[in-house]
Enzyme design. Structure first.
Site, mmCIF file in Angstrom:
data_model
loop_
_atom_site.group_PDB
_atom_site.id
_atom_site.type_symbol
_atom_site.label_atom_id
_atom_site.label_comp_id
_atom_site.label_asym_id
_atom_site.label_seq_id
_atom_site.Cartn_x
_atom_site.Cartn_y
_atom_site.Cartn_z
ATOM 1 N N CYS A 80 0.830 -1.213 0.000
ATOM 2 C CA CYS A 80 0.000 0.000 0.000
ATOM 3 C C CYS A 80 0.870 1.270 0.000
ATOM 4 O O CYS A 80 1.509 1.552 -0.999
ATOM 5 C CB CYS A 80 -0.980 -0.071 1.159
ATOM 6 S SG CYS A 80 -2.453 0.881 0.847
ATOM 7 N N HIS A 196 -3.359 -5.072 1.711
ATOM 8 C CA HIS A 196 -2.687 -5.362 2.994
ATOM 9 C C HIS A 196 -2.765 -6.842 3.371
ATOM 10 O O HIS A 196 -3.583 -7.210 4.217
ATOM 11 C CB HIS A 196 -3.367 -4.568 4.112
ATOM 12 C CG HIS A 196 -3.139 -3.107 4.082
ATOM 13 N ND1 HIS A 196 -2.195 -2.474 4.861
ATOM 14 C CD2 HIS A 196 -3.742 -2.124 3.367
ATOM 15 C CE1 HIS A 196 -2.222 -1.175 4.634
ATOM 16 N NE2 HIS A 196 -3.150 -0.931 3.732
ATOM 17 N N GLU A 198 -1.001 -8.346 5.413
ATOM 18 C CA GLU A 198 -0.698 -8.498 6.849
ATOM 19 C C GLU A 198 -1.947 -8.353 7.716
ATOM 20 O O GLU A 198 -1.908 -8.630 8.904
ATOM 21 C CB GLU A 198 0.385 -7.483 7.268
ATOM 22 C CG GLU A 198 -0.064 -6.049 7.496
ATOM 23 C CD GLU A 198 -0.353 -5.261 6.207
ATOM 24 O OE1 GLU A 198 -0.287 -5.850 5.112
ATOM 25 O OE2 GLU A 198 -0.658 -4.068 6.313
HETATM 26 N N1 LIG Z 1 -3.422 2.001 3.356
HETATM 27 C C1 LIG Z 1 -2.500 2.756 2.826
HETATM 28 O O1 LIG Z 1 -1.301 2.511 2.941
HETATM 29 C C2 LIG Z 1 -2.990 3.965 2.093
HETATM 30 C C3 LIG Z 1 -1.951 4.717 1.333
HETATM 31 C C4 LIG Z 1 -2.449 6.080 0.960
HETATM 32 N N2 LIG Z 1 -3.224 6.064 -0.237
HETATM 33 C C5 LIG Z 1 -1.263 7.029 0.849
HETATM 34 O O2 LIG Z 1 -1.166 7.819 0.028
HETATM 35 O O3 LIG Z 1 -0.386 7.002 1.611
#
Ligand SMILES: NC(=O)CC[C@H](N)C(=O)O
Length: 241
Positions: A80, A196, A198
């Site tokens: 992410c 995610h 995890e």
């Molecule tokens: N769950 C996440 O890691 C979201 C990331 C988020 N879109 C960001 O810009 O950091």
């Protein structure tokens, strides 16, 4: 190569990654300063808020050391916000942009799926991962204010895409035409997932990542990298000040 896995612990879901490593009997340590990267065999950059993470990483002067680590060829996995960090290019950033580690030859849209309210869970098919790790062909994927990969270079292997309902209003016009975006990739030592793993009970992504390392047999036998894994209920996680 040491079998110790570092998890960037500035902000976000680093404890959850450390918990999965613990379940697998792998030694995980928190990384907060450049020197914490010494002697690690692999690194996980967790999800969270990439702008905040970038500010903290800058404050701790971590970017040069993180880039050096990526260049060693040791496995690095960004989930992410971590995926955003690893990308060569990010769009949809706050004005002024943010610093990235780079290395992964792709363009990531930072909040492709919209705001926090548009977070969702789904099942995604990842044939290569299922073939290597066994189990069902689909994986539960938790997307939290998630990014997506808009473009990937020729050396980037696409592990998973997500087909979204046509007409979803928050999605970019260009991508809408295809109705599909890339959500998991691998490029040599780098792994990137927009979701995610995890936060699920399925440890196959972590096992897959750990097997990307060039561990010796001896190291692998004391960690969770082989099938004859010795599970440990608890290991000590050094916490750096
Ligand atoms: N769950 C996440 O890691 C979201 C990331 C988020 N879109 C960001 O810009 O950091």
């Amino acid at each position: 190569m040491t079998a110790t896995v570092g998890v960037l612990a500035l902000q976000g879901s680093y404890n959850e990654h450390l918990a999965v490593l613990r379940r697998l009997g792998v030694k995980g340590v928190q990384v907060r300063k450049p020197e914490h990267l010494n002697d690690l065999g692999a690194l996980i950059i967790p999800g969270g808020e990439s702008t905040t993470m970038a500010k903290l990483a800058e404050y701790h002067n971590l970017f040069p050391a993180l880039r050096d680590f990526v260049r060693t060829g040791k496995p690095v996995w960004g989930t992410c916000a971590g995926l955003i960090f690893l990308a060569n290019k990010a769009v949809g950033q706050k004005s002024g942009g943010q610093e990235l580690i780079g290395g992964l030859d792709c363009t990531v849209h930072r909040n492709f799926f919209g705001s926090q309210l548009e977070s969702f869970e789904t099942q995604i098919s990842v044939p290569e991962l299922a073939a290597k790790e066994g189990g069902p062909p689909c994986f539960r994927a938790v997307f939290i204010r998630a990014p997506a990969i808009l473009e990937a270079g020729p050396d980037v292997e696409i592990l998973a895409s997500y087909s979204f309902p046509i007409g979803k209003p928050t999605i970019e016009e260009a991508a809408l035409q295809e109705g599909k975006v890339i959500v998991a990739v691998r490029q040599a030592n780098l792994l990137g997932t927009a979701f995610h793993p995890e936060l699920t009970a399925d440890v196959r992504w972590h096992r897959f990542f750990l097997k990307m390392g060039k561990w010796t047999e001896e190291e692998a036998s004391t960690s969770a990298l082989g099938p004859d894994v010795q599970r440990r209920d608890r290991i000590d996680l050094p916490i750096f000040e």
